[in-house]
Scaffold this motif. Structure first.
Motif, PDB file in Angstrom:
ATOM      1  N   LEU A  49       0.847  -1.186   0.000  1.00 55.49           N
ATOM      2  CA  LEU A  49       0.000   0.000   0.000  1.00 55.49           C
ATOM      3  C   LEU A  49       0.885   1.240   0.000  1.00 55.49           C
ATOM      4  CD1 LEU A  49      -2.419  -1.183   2.823  1.00 55.49           C
ATOM      5  CD2 LEU A  49      -2.824  -1.314   0.374  1.00 55.49           C
ATOM      6  N   VAL A  50       0.573   2.186  -0.868  1.00 57.49           N
ATOM      7  CA  VAL A  50       1.360   3.414  -0.959  1.00 57.49           C
ATOM      8  C   VAL A  50       0.417   4.602  -0.958  1.00 57.49           C
ATOM      9  CG1 VAL A  50       3.022   4.738  -2.298  1.00 57.49           C
ATOM     10  CG2 VAL A  50       3.166   2.231  -2.252  1.00 57.49           C
ATOM     11  N   GLU A  51       0.551   5.464   0.066  1.00 57.18           N
ATOM     12  CA  GLU A  51      -0.280   6.657   0.172  1.00 57.18           C
ATOM     13  C   GLU A  51       0.342   7.821  -0.585  1.00 57.18           C
ATOM     14  OE1 GLU A  51      -0.379   4.650   4.354  1.00 57.18           O
ATOM     15  OE2 GLU A  51       1.113   5.174   2.848  1.00 57.18           O
ATOM     16  N   SER A  52      -0.517   8.727  -1.053  1.00 64.95           N
ATOM     17  CA  SER A  52      -0.054   9.960  -1.688  1.00 64.95           C
ATOM     18  C   SER A  52      -1.119  11.028  -1.512  1.00 64.95           C
ATOM     19  CB  SER A  52       0.242   9.732  -3.175  1.00 64.95           C
ATOM     20  OG  SER A  52      -0.931   9.339  -3.863  1.00 64.95           O
ATOM     21  N   GLY A  53      -0.724  12.281  -1.766  1.00 68.87           N
ATOM     22  CA  GLY A  53      -1.689  13.373  -1.745  1.00 68.87           C
ATOM     23  C   GLY A  53      -1.689  14.229  -0.506  1.00 68.87           C
ATOM     24  N   ALA A 110      -2.234  15.142  11.059  1.00 69.05           N
ATOM     25  CA  ALA A 110      -1.758  13.840  11.513  1.00 69.05           C
ATOM     26  C   ALA A 110      -1.037  13.145  10.365  1.00 69.05           C
ATOM     27  CB  ALA A 110      -2.925  12.969  11.974  1.00 69.05           C
ATOM     28  N   VAL A 111      -0.413  12.027  10.689  1.00 70.92           N
ATOM     29  CA  VAL A 111       0.061  11.117   9.649  1.00 70.92           C
ATOM     30  C   VAL A 111      -1.085  10.152   9.361  1.00 70.92           C
ATOM     31  CG1 VAL A 111       1.718   9.326   9.030  1.00 70.92           C
ATOM     32  CG2 VAL A 111       2.459  11.302  10.391  1.00 70.92           C
ATOM     33  N   TYR A 112      -1.457  10.068   8.102  1.00 70.74           N
ATOM     34  CA  TYR A 112      -2.568   9.224   7.694  1.00 70.74           C
ATOM     35  C   TYR A 112      -2.031   7.919   7.088  1.00 70.74           C
ATOM     36  CZ  TYR A 112      -5.983  12.868   8.548  1.00 70.74           C
ATOM     37  OH  TYR A 112      -6.799  13.789   9.161  1.00 70.74           O
ATOM     38  N   TYR A 113      -2.622   6.816   7.539  1.00 72.16           N
ATOM     39  CA  TYR A 113      -2.193   5.495   7.104  1.00 72.16           C
ATOM     40  C   TYR A 113      -3.322   4.760   6.393  1.00 72.16           C
ATOM     41  CZ  TYR A 113       1.639   6.109  10.446  1.00 72.16           C
ATOM     42  OH  TYR A 113       2.731   6.577  11.139  1.00 72.16           O
ATOM     43  N   CYS A 114      -2.978   4.127   5.300  1.00 73.45           N
ATOM     44  CA  CYS A 114      -3.884   3.226   4.602  1.00 73.45           C
ATOM     45  C   CYS A 114      -3.618   1.817   5.097  1.00 73.45           C
ATOM     46  CB  CYS A 114      -3.638   3.343   3.099  1.00 73.45           C
ATOM     47  SG  CYS A 114      -4.662   2.288   2.077  1.00 73.45           S
ATOM     48  N   ASP A 136      -9.960  24.129   3.937  1.00 75.72           N
ATOM     49  CA  ASP A 136      -9.584  23.598   2.628  1.00 75.72           C
ATOM     50  C   ASP A 136      -9.941  22.119   2.506  1.00 75.72           C
ATOM     51  OD1 ASP A 136      -6.491  25.484   2.002  1.00 75.72           O
ATOM     52  OD2 ASP A 136      -8.618  26.019   1.854  1.00 75.72           O
ATOM     53  N   SER A 137      -9.786  21.610   1.294  1.00 74.57           N
ATOM     54  CA  SER A 137     -10.010  20.194   1.015  1.00 74.57           C
ATOM     55  C   SER A 137      -8.716  19.551   0.544  1.00 74.57           C
ATOM     56  CB  SER A 137     -11.086  20.015  -0.061  1.00 74.57           C
ATOM     57  OG  SER A 137     -12.326  20.531   0.372  1.00 74.57           O
ATOM     58  N   LEU A 138      -8.649  18.246   0.742  1.00 72.96           N
ATOM     59  CA  LEU A 138      -7.472  17.485   0.322  1.00 72.96           C
ATOM     60  C   LEU A 138      -7.929  16.074   0.005  1.00 72.96           C
ATOM     61  CD1 LEU A 138      -4.424  18.190   0.150  1.00 72.96           C
ATOM     62  CD2 LEU A 138      -4.147  17.129   2.394  1.00 72.96           C
ATOM     63  N   ARG A 139      -7.295  15.468  -0.977  1.00 71.59           N
ATOM     64  CA  ARG A 139      -7.642  14.096  -1.324  1.00 71.59           C
ATOM     65  C   ARG A 139      -6.419  13.206  -1.171  1.00 71.59           C
ATOM     66  NH1 ARG A 139      -9.754  12.132  -7.198  1.00 71.59           N
ATOM     67  NH2 ARG A 139      -7.517  12.244  -7.620  1.00 71.59           N
ATOM     68  N   GLN A 187       3.074   3.285   4.466  1.00 75.72           N
ATOM     69  CA  GLN A 187       4.119   3.945   5.243  1.00 75.72           C
ATOM     70  C   GLN A 187       3.626   5.218   5.918  1.00 75.72           C
ATOM     71  OE1 GLN A 187       3.713   4.273   2.038  1.00 75.72           O
ATOM     72  NE2 GLN A 187       3.984   6.434   1.568  1.00 75.72           N
ATOM     73  N   GLY A 188       2.463   5.685   5.518  1.00 72.25           N
ATOM     74  CA  GLY A 188       1.893   6.890   6.113  1.00 72.25           C
ATOM     75  C   GLY A 188       2.251   8.140   5.333  1.00 72.25           C
ATOM     76  N   ILE A 189       1.379   9.147   5.439  1.00 67.96           N
ATOM     77  CA  ILE A 189       1.621  10.404   4.757  1.00 67.96           C
ATOM     78  C   ILE A 189       1.128  11.549   5.639  1.00 67.96           C
ATOM     79  CG2 ILE A 189      -0.565  10.447   3.486  1.00 67.96           C
ATOM     80  CD1 ILE A 189       1.197  11.464   1.075  1.00 67.96           C
ATOM     81  N   GLN A 190       1.888  12.629   5.644  1.00 74.46           N
ATOM     82  CA  GLN A 190       1.600  13.741   6.539  1.00 74.46           C
ATOM     83  C   GLN A 190       0.537  14.670   5.961  1.00 74.46           C
ATOM     84  OE1 GLN A 190       3.116  14.473   9.701  1.00 74.46           O
ATOM     85  NE2 GLN A 190       1.410  15.953   9.775  1.00 74.46           N
TER      86      GLN A 190
END
Length: 122
Positions: free
Chosen positions: A4-8, A92-96, A16-19, A114-117
């Motif tokens: 699994l690889v997070e991005s965005g 936060a760091v978001y994890y899939c 604001d919005s974020l995807r 790995q998580g994404i900030q």
């Protein structure tokens, strides 16, 4: 093995919005429940949302209900977390994650990205 690889992620302002995207290997969305969790500094990791196999039956935490939407593009093996009206507390760091049970608990999720900030400024 599921990868699994997070991005965005990134830095945005309140309101604001974020995807976020989670790219998965293989036929993950047909075989696994997909989940999003997040962890803020000094806090325990918490559940955000989960989606049943094939993209059905979403489960969403009360703290983000009405603002966050979890969907999947099965053809592209990608899970999407659309976050609207972001607040500083969403930083936060978001994890899939992928697992076998549609649940808010962490234990049933066997595979993690790995998580994404995500940082939301006030």
């Amino acid at each position: 093995q599921v990868q699994l690889v997070e991005s965005g992620g990134g830095l945005v302002q309140a309101g604001d919005s974020l995807r976020l995207s989670c790219a998965a290997s293989g036929r993950t969305f047909w075989n696994y429940v997909m989940g999003w969790f997040r962890q803020a500094p000094g806090k325990e990791r918490e559940f955000v949302a989960a989606l049943d196999r094939g993209g059905g039956s979403p489960l969403v935490a009360d703290s983000v209900k009405g603002r966050f939407t979890f969907s999947s593009d099965v053809a592209k093996n990608t899970a999407l977390l659309l976050m609207n009206d972001l607040k500083p507390d969403d930083s936060a760091v978001y994890y899939c994650a992928a697992g076998m049970e549609l649940t808010a608990r962490e234990d049933p999720y066997d595979f993690w990205g790995q998580g994404i900030q995500v940082t939301v400024s006030s």
